[in-house]
Design a protein around this motif. Sequence first.
Motif, PDB file in Angstrom:
ATOM      1  N   GLN A  53      45.373  57.809  27.268  1.00 31.20           N
ATOM      2  CA  GLN A  53      44.051  57.541  27.457  1.00 31.20           C
ATOM      3  C   GLN A  53      43.785  56.222  27.250  1.00 31.20           C
ATOM      4  O   GLN A  53      43.480  55.393  28.087  1.00 31.20           O
ATOM      5  CB  GLN A  53      42.766  58.133  26.894  1.00 31.20           C
ATOM      6  CG  GLN A  53      42.942  59.780  27.359  1.00 31.20           C
ATOM      7  CD  GLN A  53      41.828  60.707  26.565  1.00 31.20           C
ATOM      8  OE1 GLN A  53      41.400  60.121  25.502  1.00 31.20           O
ATOM      9  NE2 GLN A  53      41.552  61.846  27.058  1.00 31.20           N
ATOM     10  N   THR A  54      44.321  55.544  26.318  1.00 29.02           N
ATOM     11  CA  THR A  54      44.244  54.234  25.530  1.00 29.02           C
ATOM     12  C   THR A  54      44.839  53.158  26.533  1.00 29.02           C
ATOM     13  O   THR A  54      44.302  52.206  27.054  1.00 29.02           O
ATOM     14  CB  THR A  54      44.543  53.881  24.212  1.00 29.02           C
ATOM     15  OG1 THR A  54      43.880  54.765  23.283  1.00 29.02           O
ATOM     16  CG2 THR A  54      44.629  52.534  23.875  1.00 29.02           C
ATOM     17  N   VAL A  55      46.145  53.853  26.804  1.00 28.73           N
ATOM     18  CA  VAL A  55      47.000  53.007  27.811  1.00 28.73           C
ATOM     19  C   VAL A  55      46.353  52.836  29.063  1.00 28.73           C
ATOM     20  O   VAL A  55      46.264  51.773  29.791  1.00 28.73           O
ATOM     21  CB  VAL A  55      48.598  53.535  27.717  1.00 28.73           C
ATOM     22  CG1 VAL A  55      49.074  52.800  29.059  1.00 28.73           C
ATOM     23  CG2 VAL A  55      49.098  53.269  26.811  1.00 28.73           C
ATOM     24  N   ALA A  56      45.915  53.766  29.614  1.00 24.31           N
ATOM     25  CA  ALA A  56      45.234  53.877  30.807  1.00 24.31           C
ATOM     26  C   ALA A  56      43.887  52.985  30.933  1.00 24.31           C
ATOM     27  O   ALA A  56      43.773  52.272  31.920  1.00 24.31           O
ATOM     28  CB  ALA A  56      44.851  55.348  31.417  1.00 24.31           C
ATOM     29  N   ARG A  57      43.045  53.061  29.982  1.00 28.53           N
ATOM     30  CA  ARG A  57      42.128  52.143  29.730  1.00 28.53           C
ATOM     31  C   ARG A  57      42.291  50.688  29.572  1.00 28.53           C
ATOM     32  O   ARG A  57      41.994  50.021  30.498  1.00 28.53           O
ATOM     33  CB  ARG A  57      41.188  52.525  28.498  1.00 28.53           C
ATOM     34  CG  ARG A  57      40.570  53.770  28.728  1.00 28.53           C
ATOM     35  CD  ARG A  57      39.623  54.024  27.296  1.00 28.53           C
ATOM     36  NE  ARG A  57      38.785  55.239  27.633  1.00 28.53           N
ATOM     37  CZ  ARG A  57      38.879  56.009  26.527  1.00 28.53           C
ATOM     38  NH1 ARG A  57      39.290  56.119  25.591  1.00 28.53           N
ATOM     39  NH2 ARG A  57      38.212  57.426  26.886  1.00 28.53           N
ATOM     40  N   TRP A  58      43.395  50.199  28.949  1.00 35.51           N
ATOM     41  CA  TRP A  58      43.992  49.057  29.121  1.00 35.51           C
ATOM     42  C   TRP A  58      44.264  48.471  30.385  1.00 35.51           C
ATOM     43  O   TRP A  58      44.161  47.330  30.664  1.00 35.51           O
ATOM     44  CB  TRP A  58      44.966  48.653  27.985  1.00 35.51           C
ATOM     45  CG  TRP A  58      44.399  48.635  26.687  1.00 35.51           C
ATOM     46  CD1 TRP A  58      44.161  49.320  25.577  1.00 35.51           C
ATOM     47  CD2 TRP A  58      43.798  47.307  26.005  1.00 35.51           C
ATOM     48  NE1 TRP A  58      43.648  48.967  24.465  1.00 35.51           N
ATOM     49  CE2 TRP A  58      43.503  47.552  24.656  1.00 35.51           C
ATOM     50  CE3 TRP A  58      43.652  46.247  26.449  1.00 35.51           C
ATOM     51  CZ2 TRP A  58      42.780  46.563  23.941  1.00 35.51           C
ATOM     52  CZ3 TRP A  58      43.153  45.071  25.736  1.00 35.51           C
ATOM     53  CH2 TRP A  58      42.583  45.323  24.530  1.00 35.51           C
ATOM     54  N   GLY A  59      45.212  49.570  30.841  1.00 35.98           N
ATOM     55  CA  GLY A  59      45.719  49.083  32.268  1.00 35.98           C
ATOM     56  C   GLY A  59      44.506  48.799  33.289  1.00 35.98           C
ATOM     57  O   GLY A  59      44.526  47.779  33.983  1.00 35.98           O
ATOM     58  N   THR A  60      43.518  49.677  33.298  1.00 35.55           N
ATOM     59  CA  THR A  60      42.461  49.515  34.123  1.00 35.55           C
ATOM     60  C   THR A  60      41.844  48.317  33.666  1.00 35.55           C
ATOM     61  O   THR A  60      41.339  47.395  34.641  1.00 35.55           O
ATOM     62  CB  THR A  60      41.385  50.478  33.926  1.00 35.55           C
ATOM     63  OG1 THR A  60      42.152  51.928  34.217  1.00 35.55           O
ATOM     64  CG2 THR A  60      40.216  50.468  34.997  1.00 35.55           C
ATOM     65  N   LEU A  61      41.458  47.893  32.444  1.00 41.54           N
ATOM     66  CA  LEU A  61      40.930  46.520  32.213  1.00 41.54           C
ATOM     67  C   LEU A  61      41.419  45.133  32.519  1.00 41.54           C
ATOM     68  O   LEU A  61      41.140  44.469  32.953  1.00 41.54           O
ATOM     69  CB  LEU A  61      40.738  46.596  30.630  1.00 41.54           C
ATOM     70  CG  LEU A  61      39.568  47.452  29.851  1.00 41.54           C
ATOM     71  CD1 LEU A  61      39.402  47.365  28.423  1.00 41.54           C
ATOM     72  CD2 LEU A  61      38.120  46.785  30.466  1.00 41.54           C
ATOM     73  N   ILE A  62      42.698  45.290  32.271  1.00 42.94           N
ATOM     74  CA  ILE A  62      43.902  44.476  32.899  1.00 42.94           C
ATOM     75  C   ILE A  62      43.599  44.121  34.406  1.00 42.94           C
ATOM     76  O   ILE A  62      43.439  42.875  34.782  1.00 42.94           O
ATOM     77  CB  ILE A  62      45.174  44.464  32.462  1.00 42.94           C
ATOM     78  CG1 ILE A  62      45.345  44.268  30.938  1.00 42.94           C
ATOM     79  CG2 ILE A  62      46.214  43.447  33.175  1.00 42.94           C
ATOM     80  CD1 ILE A  62      46.551  44.754  30.402  1.00 42.94           C
ATOM     81  N   VAL A  63      43.854  45.225  34.981  1.00 43.54           N
ATOM     82  CA  VAL A  63      43.579  44.888  36.299  1.00 43.54           C
ATOM     83  C   VAL A  63      42.318  44.710  37.006  1.00 43.54           C
ATOM     84  O   VAL A  63      42.117  43.757  38.017  1.00 43.54           O
ATOM     85  CB  VAL A  63      43.680  46.333  37.220  1.00 43.54           C
ATOM     86  CG1 VAL A  63      43.502  46.445  38.845  1.00 43.54           C
ATOM     87  CG2 VAL A  63      45.279  46.849  37.115  1.00 43.54           C
ATOM     88  N   LEU A  64      41.249  45.103  36.403  1.00 43.03           N
ATOM     89  CA  LEU A  64      39.761  44.526  36.583  1.00 43.03           C
ATOM     90  C   LEU A  64      39.638  43.136  36.253  1.00 43.03           C
ATOM     91  O   LEU A  64      39.141  42.268  36.896  1.00 43.03           O
ATOM     92  CB  LEU A  64      38.848  45.428  36.084  1.00 43.03           C
ATOM     93  CG  LEU A  64      38.847  46.737  36.447  1.00 43.03           C
ATOM     94  CD1 LEU A  64      37.743  47.685  35.620  1.00 43.03           C
ATOM     95  CD2 LEU A  64      38.046  46.911  38.138  1.00 43.03           C
ATOM     96  N   GLY A  65      40.237  42.648  35.206  1.00 42.65           N
ATOM     97  CA  GLY A  65      40.284  41.297  34.602  1.00 42.65           C
ATOM     98  C   GLY A  65      40.973  40.550  35.676  1.00 42.65           C
ATOM     99  O   GLY A  65      40.293  39.375  36.026  1.00 42.65           O
ATOM    100  N   ILE A  66      42.071  40.744  36.101  1.00 42.12           N
ATOM    101  CA  ILE A  66      42.665  40.223  37.392  1.00 42.12           C
ATOM    102  C   ILE A  66      42.062  39.934  38.494  1.00 42.12           C
ATOM    103  O   ILE A  66      41.913  38.985  39.074  1.00 42.12           O
ATOM    104  CB  ILE A  66      44.151  40.630  37.534  1.00 42.12           C
ATOM    105  CG1 ILE A  66      45.297  40.569  36.231  1.00 42.12           C
ATOM    106  CG2 ILE A  66      44.965  40.074  38.778  1.00 42.12           C
ATOM    107  CD1 ILE A  66      46.281  41.107  36.466  1.00 42.12           C
ATOM    108  N   MET A  67      41.273  40.994  38.784  1.00 44.75           N
ATOM    109  CA  MET A  67      40.490  41.012  40.284  1.00 44.75           C
ATOM    110  C   MET A  67      39.325  40.140  39.811  1.00 44.75           C
ATOM    111  O   MET A  67      38.960  39.286  40.791  1.00 44.75           O
ATOM    112  CB  MET A  67      40.182  42.437  40.432  1.00 44.75           C
ATOM    113  CG  MET A  67      41.207  43.349  41.004  1.00 44.75           C
ATOM    114  SD  MET A  67      40.670  45.057  41.115  1.00 44.75           S
ATOM    115  CE  MET A  67      39.474  44.848  42.570  1.00 44.75           C
ATOM    116  N   THR A  68      38.883  40.062  38.694  1.00 47.75           N
ATOM    117  CA  THR A  68      37.735  39.312  38.588  1.00 47.75           C
ATOM    118  C   THR A  68      37.912  37.629  38.369  1.00 47.75           C
ATOM    119  O   THR A  68      37.416  36.932  39.038  1.00 47.75           O
ATOM    120  CB  THR A  68      36.986  39.717  37.080  1.00 47.75           C
ATOM    121  OG1 THR A  68      36.573  41.098  37.053  1.00 47.75           O
ATOM    122  CG2 THR A  68      35.631  38.875  36.661  1.00 47.75           C
TER     123      THR A  68
END
Length: 81
Positions: A53-68
Amino acid sequence: MLIDEIALRTIVREELKSVLKEVGLHDDDAGNDVRDLRSLITDWRGIKKTIFQTVARWGTLIVLGIMTLGAWSKLNGGGGD
């Protein structure tokens, strides 16, 4: 060679005692040991779930950060067009 039921039960019982002794589950604390092992397995499963779950959250945050960052650079005219 035929073995009667009583002899077979005796053989199986002795073999089971031997196997339990080999794995260290032959004494009075064997029940506690099994409970401890079950607890460790349950805890390990929980840890694996939390790590995933932690890895999935971090991956999601990274992708959203790149998109932002990409959207921010487009809005500020940094897109190179």
